[in-house]
Write a protein that holds these residues in place. Structure first.
Motif, PDB file in Angstrom:
ATOM      1  N   ILE A   5       8.272  -0.825   9.637  1.00 39.30           N
ATOM      2  CA  ILE A   5       8.019  -1.482   8.355  1.00 39.30           C
ATOM      3  C   ILE A   5       9.216  -2.349   8.010  1.00 39.30           C
ATOM      4  N   ARG A  18       5.024  -1.908  -3.174  1.00 40.14           N
ATOM      5  CA  ARG A  18       3.868  -1.751  -2.290  1.00 40.14           C
ATOM      6  C   ARG A  18       4.295  -1.216  -0.918  1.00 40.14           C
ATOM      7  N   ALA A  19       5.428  -1.697  -0.426  1.00 40.03           N
ATOM      8  CA  ALA A  19       5.940  -1.214   0.868  1.00 40.03           C
ATOM      9  C   ALA A  19       6.245   0.275   0.800  1.00 40.03           C
ATOM     10  N   ARG A  21       4.919   2.514  -1.275  1.00 41.02           N
ATOM     11  CA  ARG A  21       3.656   3.269  -1.364  1.00 41.02           C
ATOM     12  C   ARG A  21       2.951   3.311   0.001  1.00 41.02           C
ATOM     13  N   PHE A  22       3.028   2.208   0.739  1.00 39.42           N
ATOM     14  CA  PHE A  22       2.449   2.187   2.077  1.00 39.42           C
ATOM     15  C   PHE A  22       3.168   3.198   2.970  1.00 39.42           C
ATOM     16  N   ALA A  23       4.490   3.202   2.928  1.00 37.91           N
ATOM     17  CA  ALA A  23       5.269   4.135   3.754  1.00 37.91           C
ATOM     18  C   ALA A  23       4.931   5.581   3.399  1.00 37.91           C
ATOM     19  N   ALA A  25       2.082   6.618   2.243  1.00 38.70           N
ATOM     20  CA  ALA A  25       0.736   6.858   2.769  1.00 38.70           C
ATOM     21  C   ALA A  25       0.754   7.054   4.284  1.00 38.70           C
ATOM     22  N   VAL A  26       1.613   6.314   4.973  1.00 41.72           N
ATOM     23  CA  VAL A  26       1.732   6.470   6.423  1.00 41.72           C
ATOM     24  C   VAL A  26       2.105   7.911   6.762  1.00 41.72           C
ATOM     25  N   SER A  29      -0.521  10.537   5.885  1.00 43.11           N
ATOM     26  CA  SER A  29      -1.685  10.539   6.781  1.00 43.11           C
ATOM     27  C   SER A  29      -1.357  11.083   8.167  1.00 43.11           C
ATOM     28  N   ILE A 125       4.472  -3.803  10.112  1.00 43.33           N
ATOM     29  CA  ILE A 125       3.915  -4.198   8.827  1.00 43.33           C
ATOM     30  C   ILE A 125       5.055  -4.781   7.999  1.00 43.33           C
ATOM     31  N   PHE A 127       6.397  -6.695   4.353  1.00 46.12           N
ATOM     32  CA  PHE A 127       6.142  -6.836   2.918  1.00 46.12           C
ATOM     33  C   PHE A 127       7.099  -7.843   2.328  1.00 46.12           C
TER      34      PHE A 127
END
Length: 130
Positions: A5, A18-19, A21-23, A25-26, A29, A125, A127
Motif C-alpha cells: 500500500i 481511506r488508505a 480503512r483499506f489497510a 480491512a485487508v 479479511s 494499491i 491512495f
C-alpha cells in the motif's frame, strides 16, 4: 493475498483516511500487508509534531497505532521526507537540524523499498497523489 500500500496524501486529506480503512480491512479479511510506503505528501503521516484539531480525526496517530499494533513494515521515502522537513533523529543530526519528528514504528528509506514491496506483493494499491 499480499498487498503493498502506497500513501501519497497527508493525514488531513481524505485519501489518507481511506488508505488506513483499506489497510484495516485487508488485515481484517485475513490478507497480508507486505509493506506500507509513504511518499510525496504522505510522509507527513509519520510526523509526530502534527497537532490535530479536537474536532477532527487524528489520522497520523491512527496510522502509528495501527502500524505498531500489527507490527507492520512502514517505510517513509527519505527523499520526500527530507524535502518536507520530516526527519528522524539520525537525519536531523546529519543535516544539523534541531528537531526530529519521525520515530519508530516508521523507517526512513529509499524508493527502492517500494519497488521491493511491489515484487513481493500480489497487488499494489495507491491512495492520493497527483
Amino acid at each position: 493475498m499480499k498487498f503493498a500500500i502506497a500513501v501519497y496524501s497527508p493525514p488531513h486529506a481524505p485519501a489518507s483516511r481511506r488508505a488506513l480503512r483499506f489497510a484495516e480491512a485487508v488485515l481484517g479479511s485475513g490478507h497480508e500487508i507486505v509493506r506500507l510506503f509513504f511518499y510525496q505528501d504522505g510522509v507527513h503521516n509519520a510526523c509526530s509534531s502534527i497537532v490535530t484539531p479536537q474536532d477532527e480525526n487524528n489520522v497520523a496517530g491512527e496510522w502509528q497505532n495501527f502500524i505498531s499494533c500489527h507490527q507492520l513494515d512502514s517505510v517513509v521515502c527519505i527523499a520526500a521526507a527530507l524535502r518536507r522537513g520530516v526527519l528522524d533523529q539520525q537525519e536531523a543530526e546529519r543535516h544539523e537540524r534541531r528537531a526530529a519528528c519521525v520515530s519508530p514504528p516508521w523507517e526512513l528509506s529509499g524508493l527502492g523499498q517500494l519497488h521491493d514491496a511491489i515484487q513481493s506483493a500480489d497487488r499494489l494499491i495507491c491512495f492520493g497523489g497527483h
